[in-house]
Design an enzyme around this catalytic site. Structure first.
Site, short mmCIF file in Angstrom:
data_model
loop_
_atom_site.label_atom_id
_atom_site.label_comp_id
_atom_site.label_asym_id
_atom_site.label_seq_id
_atom_site.Cartn_x
_atom_site.Cartn_y
_atom_site.Cartn_z
N HIS A 299 0.55 -1.04 -0.04
CA HIS A 299 -0.29 -0.62 0.14
C HIS A 299 0.89 1.21 -0.52
O HIS A 299 1.06 1.71 1.39
CB HIS A 299 -0.83 -0.10 1.58
N GLY B 232 -4.03 -3.74 11.85
CA GLY B 232 -3.96 -4.05 10.59
C GLY B 232 -5.88 -4.05 10.28
O GLY B 232 -6.34 -3.52 9.24
N LEU C 126 -8.28 -3.04 11.01
CA LEU C 126 -9.25 -1.77 10.97
C LEU C 126 -10.05 -1.12 12.38
O LEU C 126 -10.30 -1.82 12.67
CB LEU C 126 -9.99 -0.59 10.16
N ASP D 45 -9.56 6.67 7.18
CA ASP D 45 -11.10 6.92 7.70
C ASP D 45 -11.47 5.51 7.80
O ASP D 45 -12.29 5.29 8.44
CB ASP D 45 -11.19 6.89 5.93
N GLY D 46 -11.18 4.62 8.15
CA GLY D 46 -11.50 2.81 7.74
C GLY D 46 -10.81 2.94 9.60
O GLY D 46 -12.46 2.33 9.67
N ASN E 232 -8.30 11.75 3.82
CA ASN E 232 -7.77 11.58 3.03
C ASN E 232 -8.59 11.66 1.37
O ASN E 232 -8.72 11.77 0.73
CB ASN E 232 -6.45 10.56 2.46
N ILE F 163 -10.20 9.05 0.37
CA ILE F 163 -10.79 7.75 -0.30
C ILE F 163 -10.32 6.27 0.79
O ILE F 163 -9.77 6.35 1.46
CB ILE F 163 -8.99 7.44 -1.15
N HIS G 125 -4.09 3.34 -3.37
CA HIS G 125 -4.41 2.82 -1.80
C HIS G 125 -3.65 1.57 -1.66
O HIS G 125 -2.44 1.44 -1.34
CB HIS G 125 -5.60 2.29 -2.04
N GLU H 11 -18.50 -4.86 24.53
CA GLU H 11 -17.47 -5.11 24.33
C GLU H 11 -16.24 -5.57 23.48
O GLU H 11 -14.78 -5.76 24.11
CB GLU H 11 -18.02 -6.95 23.77
N HIS I 207 -28.29 -15.82 24.20
CA HIS I 207 -27.77 -15.67 25.71
C HIS I 207 -26.57 -16.31 26.70
O HIS I 207 -25.99 -16.52 26.72
CB HIS I 207 -28.06 -15.22 26.75
N ARG J 165 -22.62 -19.36 35.45
CA ARG J 165 -23.39 -18.04 36.16
C ARG J 165 -24.39 -19.49 37.25
O ARG J 165 -24.44 -18.33 38.42
CB ARG J 165 -24.72 -18.20 35.08
#
Lengths: 656, 656
Positions: free
Chosen positions: A29, A117, A119, A158-159, A188, A190, A263, A413, A475, A522
């Site tokens: 990239h 990596g 994102l 952006d990601g 950017n 893009i 990119h 979470e 759940h 539980r």
């Protein structure tokens, strides 16, 4: 050569080292490095306090390239700044065995602070680092002796800003007013599909203002002085800072800059050559590093050495004035050692047929350990009363009380997982976080990255089976235990009772090179007479006579097989009961031990676990498990309907 | 009795039916129903267009209780409004076999539009519904003939707004200006840990404004007229609407209202009794429904019948004026049938040793089907060029072009998954969405809910192994195939070549009662001579002589075992090659078929898959797989280093 001439050369060096690396690998990239080089230059040469010759110096600032796909930018910075990362490594970008993989990996490459990596992760990791720094500062710093004063810098994309995990983390960072966060947004416009106008037109500045962040804009992302000024302002603002820098992806590449074509693929020889012409860069050699540029970046070496030496002097002065905290700071933060004899504080529980839920036992263990292990801090994603994660007597970690050891992560979470990772990798703290096991799905990427990166995060997943009862299938975890066991380098422990729970915590705390999952009930389970050899992964809990059958189980099903074994023994059968809290730990034992627990000559074996059966075939031919979603009902009824009864186990064992 | 007296009685009926249900079950969440009853009342009696006697009437509005823990509120609304849900069912709340599980489940309870409970999901499902409605409206509606005009109502909670998946969906909804969304935010300032001040102090209104939403506030969440007015305004605003209603959790319960104690446990007899006194409600009987209240709510039955009848008249008029779209609307939207002969458009690919990536084949299949199947719509989480998800010749789905069939979800995997689920359950469309297989982790909760709820979403996961090469371990799935296979009612298909890819699409499109995952390669694979019996799950691709050994594989490894088998055959061995694209489909075949593929008398079996080995033991004693994280390098080198070579397969097979 004027300074600004040198500056421009230095920035172009970052650009073309990166673009050349991508071109040589024929993969990668180039766009982010070329567009964000000036931002990186400004942080690294004007602000970042670090020591290239000791990347682990505790007093350093942290830098995160959250858009990890721009890895060549980071590798270029590391090489130029004098880290132990050779030019040959840059030339081996994305090749087998190199220190320069496609995306930065923590633990592999000196100076890489976190694996990025996927994102949003780096964004949230930084929030965790800022939390750890704020907490340690509150605990250790004294007026005039600010040993902990790291800033956390990141370049985010952006990601990152589109990912939910970053939204969650940003909201929490604003709430906590984590002023040490200084994030530069590579705005950017893009993304891979094309212009961000396709899917991302929200008002980002306003959104972050709503979170409580300090917002600044830099209209020209190549304007070093403007970026510098913004960073200076960010440092003095008590809120976390986002600096929106308007950049041009692939800056310099004549036909591709400002488009998605810049990119994620090499520019190609022609475009790369044209970009070099465009920015006045020599065509040859590839990987050109002008001597004056190298000398300029290399100033980081002396500066780093001085910064660390100065910090060491400050640490010594601190230790003289405050001997006890000084020693503790050395042990806990600098050395990262557990205190001598910490294991002795682990509680034991008397056998008791009524017993307690293992989540409750876990809460007891946490509180027993808390006094001896001040680095143990954690919380829950808004399920503290259910996850039993609270440390009694300590305040909540809040803006006004950063010394607090109890964390309210909110219903977030995923961010919790990534924040725990950032806390763990910052050091000086041992972080844990709780939610229901079924919601491990929400944070699975964070759990995986902890395993990949060897972060010692501790994940407390309670309500670990259909045994949670009435909340029902949404759940109730079914496939979750096994799906977590599938992740390499993750240790999953499902203790059978209170004593195994204490030992499970011992495993988690002893394990400093990877994450641990504790799967806890539980519902109440009996406290057994057991050596609780959790560290072995599986062990003989009891032999009834000379065994001809082996019953094995984990967690809440162990007491069921124990009772079933007693019944079978009453019929005159020889039965072995194996408690099996952890596959991964058992697999680490030597062949002799494994044979001693599961002798090859006893093939009549039945495994019982209230979850998916897949994988138990490795140990037992017959399995009582669950191959469907759960049901909403009182748990004893669910257990009965799904075959988790002593009678059914006895009957299935008889069939063997 | 004045209207407002009746109104107050009706709202209290909702409150106490819910609280009584929780009390009787001795489990559940009374706080949300008691706090949000007036909001629900306003939507259901003044706005929601629905037909209780035909919950599947296509022309209806949709209502989502995103905070699914408040399920008793929804069950109360359904019962009172005349849905086929008896009072006995309400009294059997959270009991085995009832239609009233702890959290609402789509497909189980008439009138439940989506499964909720895991927070944020309902919020994002609604965005998917609004997308489907906007698309169908653009495709079918004509001036004066607006057959598709559903509004999507939801009650959303603090927890929903904290979850990243909702943030992602909200940003996209704002971008797309989905005006049919009308979300009422139950702003009660309480979560499980306590006050939202603990972790959630962002300016929510400002954040949603930043996303492009229309914001209104109702200061008193019990003020029906104020809520009514806000909903009316929301209907006329072209943006998605969030109405922040300030409510009191557990309204009426004297000591618990406004606190977390009201959230997730029964009030207890005393508090419940005091709450009834407090609101002037009779103590007895439990589950009291005053006759006038029932009669009032039951008006929904006649109103619904009329609404549907009117809509049917409009459909008929439309069909007369526009016969072709009318027939298409009937087939596609009302009946939900695939068009006759759609399978004939599936492409076949000639055998070719160079072949193509299965992701590329998938792109070809999508485009071949697109003309015949206008309901096939989808996109990618910002990886369209990599996932090959684009339908050529159709615009992007955008605010200005809702007729577009190509979706830009942004870097928002989790929201994409949940949105696909909402689109699928709305009907009239067959949605697909793509990302890398490794990022299935980001959206795992959505995939699980699709499986649990039988939504026919199609998940396209490309870059399905270390075969993606240089991007490295952060992007290389290892455990993902198996961890997806673990989810009940999910079908995972990993086709071996282009022809199997076409058949995999046939499986996915034919399967209308559950989700399908397509796992596709980045790298080229040969196009084989094969019957491509994907629907069987596994089949004999080729026998070399009388088989003594079986080699089996999925996806990109099938061509490797085929070549290995040829080599072994050249040595005079009898070898069977089994292509194994789907475990789940194979397990659905009868015993005779399974025996015909994997005869018990041939136990020399080797499975080869570039992923975790766990579970392959069910079919083969020996497995070539991956028990570590991947590596960054050109993929052919990774395959070689990790043992995915013809030579290694031949050698391992010889060892058998």
């Amino acid at each position: 050569m004027t300074t600004s001439g040198l500056q421009s050369k230095a920035i172009n060096t970052l650009r073309f080292l990166s673009a050349d690396g991508v071109q040589k690998a024929n993969s990668g990239h180039p766009g982010l490095p070329m567009g964000a080089a000036a931002m990186a230059y400004t942080v690294w040469t004007r602000h970042l306090r670090h020591n290239p010759r000791n990347p682990k110096w505790m007093g350093r600032d942290r830098f995160i390239l959250s858009g990890g796909h721009g890895s060549m930018l980071l590798y270029s910075l590391l090489h130029l700044s004098g880290y132990d990362l050779s030019l040959e490594q840059l030339q081996n970008f994305r090749q087998w065995g190199s220190l320069t993989p496609g995306h930065p990996e923590y633990g592999l490459t000196p100076g890489v602070e976190v694996t990025t990596g996927p994102l949003g992760q780096g964004f949230a990791n930084g929030v965790g680092m800022a939390i750890a720094a704020a907490h340690l500062a509150a605990v250790f710093n004294k007026p005039g002796h600010e040993l902990v004063d790291s800033n956390i810098y990141a370049i985010v994309t952006d990601g990152d800003l589109m990912e939910g995990v970053a939204s969650e983390a940003a909201s929490l960072a604003g709430h906590l007013s984590l002023g040490r966060l200084i994030y530069l947004y590579d705005d950017n416009k893009i993304s891979i599909d094309g212009s961000t106008d396709l899917a991302f037109t929200e008002d980002r500045a306003k959104r972050f203002e709503a979170y409580g962040w300090h917002i600044q804009r830099v209209e020209d992302g190549n304007d070093v002085d403007a970026i510098d000024k913004a960073i200076q302002a960010a440092k003095t603002d008590p809120r976390p800072s986002l600096i929106l820098c308007r950049t041009i992806i692939g800056f310099g590449a004549p036909t591709r800059q400002g488009t998605q074509k810049a990119h994620g693929e090499p520019l190609g020889d022609e475009e790369l050559s044209a970009a070099k012409s465009n920015l006045g860069w020599p065509q040859e050699p590839r990987f050109l590093i002008p001597e004056d540029v190298l000398a300029f970046f290399h100033k980081a070496i002396d500066r780093g050495r001085e910064l660390e030496a100065d910090w060491n002097v400050r640490c010594d002065a601190y230790a003289r004035l405050y001997p006890e905290p000084g020693a503790e700071f050395n042990r806990r933060v600098i050395m990262g050692n557990l205190p001598d004899g910490w294991e002795s504080t682990l509680p034991t529980f008397p056998a008791d047929s009524k017993g307690m839920a293992t989540r409750a036992a876990s809460g007891r263990v946490i509180n027993a350990l808390a006094a001896k292990l001040p680095e143990l801090i954690g919380g829950s994603a808004d399920l503290a009363p259910s996850n039993n994660t609270k440390i009694d007597g300590s305040p909540a970690f809040q803006k006004e009380s950063p010394e607090g050891r109890n964390f309210h992560f909110g219903v977030r979470e995923h961010a919790m997982g990534s924040i725990l990772n950032g806390m763990a990798v910052y050091g000086g703290v041992i972080p844990y976080g709780g939610t229901f096991l079924v919601f491990a799905d929400y944070m699975r990427s964070a759990v995986r990255l902890a395993a990949l990166s060897h972060y010692p995060s501790i994940f407390i997943f309670t309500h670990d089976s259909v045994g949670l009862g009435e909340d029902g299938p949404t759940h109730q975890p079914i496939e979750h235990l096994t799906s977590l066991r599938l992740i390499p380098n993750l240790v999953v422990v499902r203790p059978a009772d209170a004593n195994e729970t204490a030992k499970a915590w011992k495993v988690a705390l002893s394990r400093r090179d990877g994450p641990t999952v504790l799967a806890l009930t539980r519902q109440n389970v009996p406290t057994l007479e057991t050596p609780a050899l959790v560290e072995k992964g599986a062990y003989v809990l009891k032999d009834f006579g000379a065994p001809e059958i082996i019953l094995m189980a984990s967690g809440s099903e162990v007491s069921l097989i124990l009772e079933a074994a007693q019944n079978l023994a009453n019929e005159g059968r020889g039965v072995r009961v194996v408690s099996f809290p952890s596959w991964e730990l058992f697999e680490k034992q030597d062949e002799a031990y494994r044979e001693s627990v599961l002798p090859k000559n006893i093939q009549k074996r039945l495994a019982v676990e209230a979850g998916a059966t897949l994988g138990w075939e490795r140990y037992a031919k017959s399995v009582i498990g669950i191959e469907r979603f759960g049901a909403s009902a009182p748990y004893k009824i669910i257990f009965e309907k799904l075959g988790f009864t002593v009678d059914n186990i006895v009957s299935k064992a008889r069939e063997l």
